[in-house]
Scaffold this active site. Structure first.
Site, short mmCIF file in Angstrom:
data_model
loop_
_atom_site.label_atom_id
_atom_site.label_comp_id
_atom_site.label_asym_id
_atom_site.label_seq_id
_atom_site.Cartn_x
_atom_site.Cartn_y
_atom_site.Cartn_z
N ARG A 549 0.73 -1.21 0.02
CA ARG A 549 -0.25 -0.05 -0.12
C ARG A 549 0.82 1.18 -0.07
O ARG A 549 2.07 1.29 0.47
CB ARG A 549 -1.04 -0.08 1.21
CG ARG A 549 -2.08 -1.06 1.29
CD ARG A 549 -3.01 -0.73 2.36
NE ARG A 549 -2.16 -0.92 3.60
CZ ARG A 549 -2.73 -0.66 4.65
NH1 ARG A 549 -3.92 -0.15 4.76
NH2 ARG A 549 -2.16 -0.88 5.81
N SER A 610 8.36 -4.99 5.86
CA SER A 610 8.16 -5.90 6.78
C SER A 610 8.87 -7.23 6.66
O SER A 610 8.55 -8.34 6.34
CB SER A 610 6.63 -6.39 6.87
OG SER A 610 5.77 -5.24 6.66
N ASP A 664 6.80 -3.69 10.33
CA ASP A 664 5.33 -3.50 10.36
C ASP A 664 4.75 -3.76 11.68
O ASP A 664 3.83 -3.18 12.35
CB ASP A 664 4.41 -4.63 9.43
CG ASP A 664 5.15 -6.06 9.60
OD1 ASP A 664 4.32 -6.97 9.11
OD2 ASP A 664 5.93 -6.16 10.43
C1 G6P Z 1 -1.49 -4.75 7.80
C2 G6P Z 1 -0.41 -3.93 8.15
C3 G6P Z 1 0.92 -4.37 7.39
C4 G6P Z 1 1.32 -5.92 7.90
C5 G6P Z 1 0.08 -6.64 7.54
C6 G6P Z 1 0.22 -8.02 7.95
O1 G6P Z 1 -1.70 -4.70 6.62
O2 G6P Z 1 -0.59 -2.73 7.53
O3 G6P Z 1 2.17 -3.75 7.60
O4 G6P Z 1 2.45 -6.32 7.07
O5 G6P Z 1 -1.16 -6.18 8.08
O6 G6P Z 1 -0.80 -8.58 7.92
P1 G6P Z 1 -1.02 -9.65 6.50
O7 G6P Z 1 -2.17 -10.69 6.71
O8 G6P Z 1 -1.56 -8.63 5.44
O9 G6P Z 1 0.11 -10.16 6.19
C1 BGC Z 2 9.18 -10.81 8.65
C2 BGC Z 2 8.97 -9.67 9.69
C3 BGC Z 2 7.46 -9.23 9.74
C4 BGC Z 2 6.48 -10.56 9.96
C5 BGC Z 2 5.17 -10.08 9.83
C6 BGC Z 2 8.26 -12.03 8.90
O1 BGC Z 2 8.25 -12.84 7.98
O2 BGC Z 2 10.56 -11.51 8.88
O3 BGC Z 2 9.68 -8.75 9.71
O4 BGC Z 2 7.25 -8.44 10.80
O5 BGC Z 2 6.80 -11.18 8.92
O6 BGC Z 2 4.94 -9.40 8.62
#
Ligand code: G6P
Ligand code: BGC
Ligand code: BGC
Length: 924
Positions: A549, A610, A664
């Site tokens: 995003r 992330s 994140d």
């Molecule tokens: C939200 C946060 C992101 C995060 C994500 C993890 O969208 O804004 O920064 O990485 O959650 O959740 P997801 O299920 O999208 O991996």
């Molecule tokens: C990453 C982290 C991240 C997490 C959640 C992991 O695979 O190594 O940096 O915070 O995923 O997105």
């Protein structure tokens, strides 16, 4: 006609014999006979009333209505599926109660091959009257003796025999092999059995007999055996009807309609116990005086009123009552009677069946009446036949009205306009009575015209059906054992979770000290959570979750406004070159700026990235390794802020100033911290999983200074990469890890996060299918397909609101040929996998909050955790299980979980805002 009670009735009229011997059949005799016959006429209107009244009682009982107590019991039988036809093996069936004063032992061999039947070997044992009316132990010892006598006679071997108990009496079942007798019927009245588990009584008697090791795996009502023994035909056989000494029916009801079961998935066979219909007086209008006398003289006056109008134990008696009545009024046999005619039980079902059989002719009737000590006149045989016909026709029509009620119930619960169903029929009245089935079918057609019903006579009194249930029970029991064995490693107990918590604490301490640890404990250079004085417009990027995003974040006094756009990162880009990836990111930024009318504007940018980065400052982050399916080349070991800046340069977007790179988890903590200053932990459970928290700077070896705190990105996804989780890791985890693009890495993440749970479930389903536990052992191409079982399916399948058919729909969309048992097992697999994930996650959070509590030397800690991630947010039970595990393992911490609404993009902007504020203060 005045009936002032049975006994004195015939006494007043003088002793047995023929006081009025040779009296001609007076004109009012035939009138008298007609009057009697008319009493057994039940009009179609009355039949419809009975149908409706029974249906009402059935539905009241299904809803668990207690008072007024419904006239029928509607007892769940725990038979949840009609036979596959694949059942095979040798089974012993013990039949008690279906055919009155006899016990049958059968040896049934199921071949598992459709159409290939082996005739059961069986033996019948007559039960002495005193045993039917004596102490319960005597009855069950008698049964156990007959059983061992049978087994001595047949080479069935003595080990591991599976026995199905066909017990034709009303029972509360609490499992396929657990059943409590409610009340005796049909001439049985043994003491000390009502209210007892009859399977246990049988097991105890078999043990006392010490004959052999027999495993009683199922107890079945005879109607269920009849239904289950039904040959597979055009329409599903979902109703079992028995009319023998007693009568009853069962049918397959939607489990969610059976209140006592609190099961909203699949179907269950319900034994209606319609014999007691009318015990509340509902049959008043069709009861004759003969019915009342019969009831008063029975072993259970006032009970089983409907059965006493239909069951074979009573038809003979009703005929006898009528014939005795007519004889004593000189309307039959010249007014003569006989001992048999005046003695209860004097006329049996067999007599009635023969006498009513027009094809046998009146000669046969004469012969039977003579055997009963009567001297029938010329017209008597015909009159007797008429009485038999009247009594049996009424029985068949009443039975039809009851069956029509069942069909109406099936139509209703299946929401089907037109119902196609097969009814399995069993019992000597159905089998041997010449006209019973014919009248029954005819009347059902009249009362339930919108039902296409085929009647299938059971081949061996339900013996095969009981063996089927036993086979199903044995198979389900075996499958359940295999399922439990397979899922046992996923059921973590408190000790195991506390061990994970302790191991994580140890790894945290080592990681903070820079020692070898699977937890890198990366300093993030975020020293403070927002204090609300931040202001300005910021761009933010959010890469690493389900979606990429670009956000415009406006932080103002009144709060934070966010405008964002979701862009996709194609797998080819995520696994292409680093330059391609960062060029794609900048293209999205430029597209966003252009759409938001921000082109060319200079804005501070916060980058939520992330992935594990060693940060050297707020705007410097060296990517340690990719995770979550990313594998872009030439990035690991690089400063991703530089990579972004180089891409901005390549795209002439130099006006953008990358101020901060945040993980994140940090972004989520900051985002929630903006509203709740106690939020000092960030947790992500989405595609990947990770956590960060505010650590005392004095404990962070790699960063100068001892005062204050700094947010530490734990990168707990990698916890266990040193093997510390191997004791908990299952073969399914190993398969998922080996098939991943980073085998041996992110072990904790691969047991918890959304990218992997679906795959773990898929591997377990493959394993259970290979064991024959699921999908009849048929491996389907779809289940062999990687990532076809999405983690979101777990959330859908485990949702409380989804009925089983919807679970089935999800799985059928995957091309899985499943039964409701399969769907229930898939549900249990999903529950086991997601529960372990949530508990492991909870153990991790417990380690963090306890660390903070001890850091601050507090007895009690109250802290909030900012959480984001699709799995945590969408799974129906995940968040509750995480909180429960934290409560269990860190009872001195009051932990509040705050679901982040705006994602970590807002957090990245706030980190940028704090950095800008601190930078401005530094310049002043
Ligand atoms: C939200 C946060 C992101 C995060 C994500 C993890 O969208 O804004 O920064 O990485 O959650 O959740 P997801 O299920 O999208 O991996
Ligand atoms: C990453 C982290 C991240 C997490 C959640 C992991 O695979 O190594 O940096 O915070 O995923 O997105
Ligand atoms: C019993 C039922 C049984 C029926 C037919 C009734 O008396 O209560 O459980 O199914 O007889 O045998």
């Amino acid at each position: 006609m005045d009936f002032t009670g049975p006994v004195e009735l015939w006494q007043k009229e003088g002793a047995p014999g023929c006081p009025q011997k040779g009296l001609p059949c007076s004109p009012d005799s035939s009138e008298l006979v007609q009057e009697c016959l008319n009493q057994f006429k039940v009009t179609t209107t009355q039949l419809r009333q009975i149908q409706a009244s029974l249906l009402r009682s059935m539905e009241q009982a299904l809803t668990g209505q207690a008072s007024p107590a419904p006239a029928v019991r509607m007892l769940p039988t725990y038979v949840g599926s009609t036979p596959h036809g694949t059942e095979q093996g040798d089974f012993v069936v013990l039949e008690l109660g279906a055919t009155g004063a006899s016990l049958r032992v059968l040896w049934v061999t199921l071949t598992g091959v459709e159409g290939h039947r082996i005739e059961p070997r069986s033996r019948e044992f007559l039960i002495p009257q005193e045993v039917m009316l004596g102490p319960g132990q005597q009855l069950f010892d008698f049964v156990a003796r007959c059983l061992s006598e049978f087994l001595d006679a047949y080479p069935l071997g003595s080990q591991g025999l599976k026995l199905g108990f066909n017990f034709g009496f009303p029972c509360y079942q609490t499992g396929l092999d657990k059943s409590t007798l409610i009340s005796w019927t049909k001439g049985f009245r043994c003491s000390g059995v009502e209210g007892q588990d009859v399977v246990q009584l049988l097991r105890d008697a078999i043990e006392r007999q010490g004959a052999c090791s027999i495993d009683v795996v199922a107890v079945v009502n005879d109607t269920v055996g009849t239904m289950m023994g039904c040959e597979l035909g055009p329409a599903p056989c979902e109703v079992g009807l028995v009319v023998d000494t007693g009568t009853n029916a069962c049918y397959m009801e939607e489990a969610r309609h059976v209140a006592v079961l609190d099961e909203d998935r699949g179907r269950v066979c319900v034994s209606i116990e319609w014999g007691s219909f009318g015990d509340d007086g509902a049959l008043g209008s069709v009861l004759t005086a003969f019915d009342r006398i019969l009831d008063q003289e029975s072993l259970n006056p006032g009970a089983q009123r409907f059965e006493k109008m239909i069951g074979g134990l009573y038809l003979g008696e009703l005929v006898r009552q009528v014939l005795a009545h007519l004889a004593q009024r000189g309307a039959l046999f010249g007014g003569c009677t006989s001992r048999a005619l005046l003695s209860p039980g004097g006329i049996l079902l067999e007599h009635v069946a023969e006498m009513e059989d027009a094809s046998a002719g009146t000669a046969r009737v004469h012969a039977i009446l003579r055997d009963l000590g009567l001297s029938p006149g010329a017209s008597d045989a015909e009159l007797v036949q008429q009485v038999c016909t009247a009594v049996c026709t009424r029985a068949a029509r009443l039975c039809a009205a009851a069956l029509a009620a069942v069909l109406a119930r099936l139509q209703h619960s299946r929401e089907q306009q037109m119902l196609h169903v097969a009814v399995a029929t069993g019992g000597r009245v159905c089998e041997h009575h010449p006209r019973f089935l014919g009248v029954l079918q005819e009347t059902v057609k009249l009362l339930a015209p919108e039902c296409d019903v085929s009647f299938i006579p059971s081949v061996d009194g339900g013996g095969r059906g009981v063996a089927m249930v036993t086979a199903v029970a044995a198979r389900l029991a075996a499958h359940r054992r295999l399922l439990e064995e397979t899922l046992a490693p996923f059921r973590l107990n408190r000790e195991q979770l506390a061990a994970v918590q302790a191991q994580m604490r140890e790894a945290m301490a080592k990681g903070l000290q820079g020692e070898a640890s699977s937890l890198r404990m990366l300093p993030t250079y975020v020293r403070a959570t927002p204090d609300g004085s931040e202001r300005g417009h910021f761009l933010a990027l959010d890469l690493g979750g389900t979606n990429f995003r670009v956000l415009l974040v406006h932080v103002a006094a009144g709060g934070v406004q966010i405008t964002n756009q979701v862009y996709s990162i194609p797998e080819s880009v995520a696994q292409g070159s680093g330059q391609q990836l960062f060029d794609h990111i900048v293209d999205c930024i430029l597209d966003f700026q252009q759409k938001q009318g921000l082109s060319g504007q200079s804005l501070p940018l916060g980058f939520t990235f992330s992935f594990p980065c060693r940060q050297l400052g707020l705007d410097q982050g060296i990517l340690l390794n990719w995770t979550k399916g990313f594998k872009a080349s030439d990035c690991e070991g690089q400063d991703v802020v530089c990579l972004l800046r180089e891409a901005l340069e390549r795209k002439q977007a130099m006006e953008l100033n990358v101020v901060a790179i945040v993980n994140d988890t940090v972004g989520t903590m900051m985002s929630c911290g903006y509203d709740d200053p106690r939020c000092e932990i960030g947790l992500i459970v989405g595609t990947g999983t990770n956590a960060c928290y505010m650590e005392e700077l004095r404990n962070v070896a790699g960063v100068a200074g001892d005062l204050g705190r700094m947010c530490i990105n734990m990168e707990w996804g990698a916890f266990g990469d040193d093997g510390s989780l191997d004791t908990l890791s299952t073969c399914f985890d190993a398969r998922v890890d080996q098939a991943s693009i980073n085998p041996g890495k992110q072990r904790f993440e691969k047991m918890i996060s959304g990218m992997y749970l679906g795959e773990i479930v898929r591997h377990i389903l493959l394993h259970l299918t290979s064991l024959g536990v699921l999908f009849r052992g048929q491996q389907t191409p779809s289940l062999q397909t990687r990532d076809i079982f999405k983690t979101k399916f777990l959330s859908e399948i485990e949702s409380d609101t989804l009925a089983l058919r919807q679970v089935r729909a999800i799985l059928e969309d995957l091309g899985l040929p499943l039964t409701s048992d399969d769907a229930l097992m898939v549900l249990e697999v999903c529950q086991a996998v997601s529960q372990r994930a949530a508990q492991l996650c909870g153990a991790g959070v417990a380690a963090v909050v306890e660390k903070i509590r001890e850091n601050r030397g507090l007895e009690e800690l109250s802290v909030s955790v900012g959480v984001d991630g699709t799995l945590y947010k969408l799974h129906p039970h995940f968040s509750r299980l995480v909180a429960a595990t934290v409560q269990e393992l860190a009872p001195r911490c009051a932990v509040t979980f705050l679901q982040s609404e705006d994602g970590s993009g807002k957090g990245a902007a706030l980190v940028t805002a704090v950095a800008c504020r601190l930078a401005k203060q530094a310049r002043v």
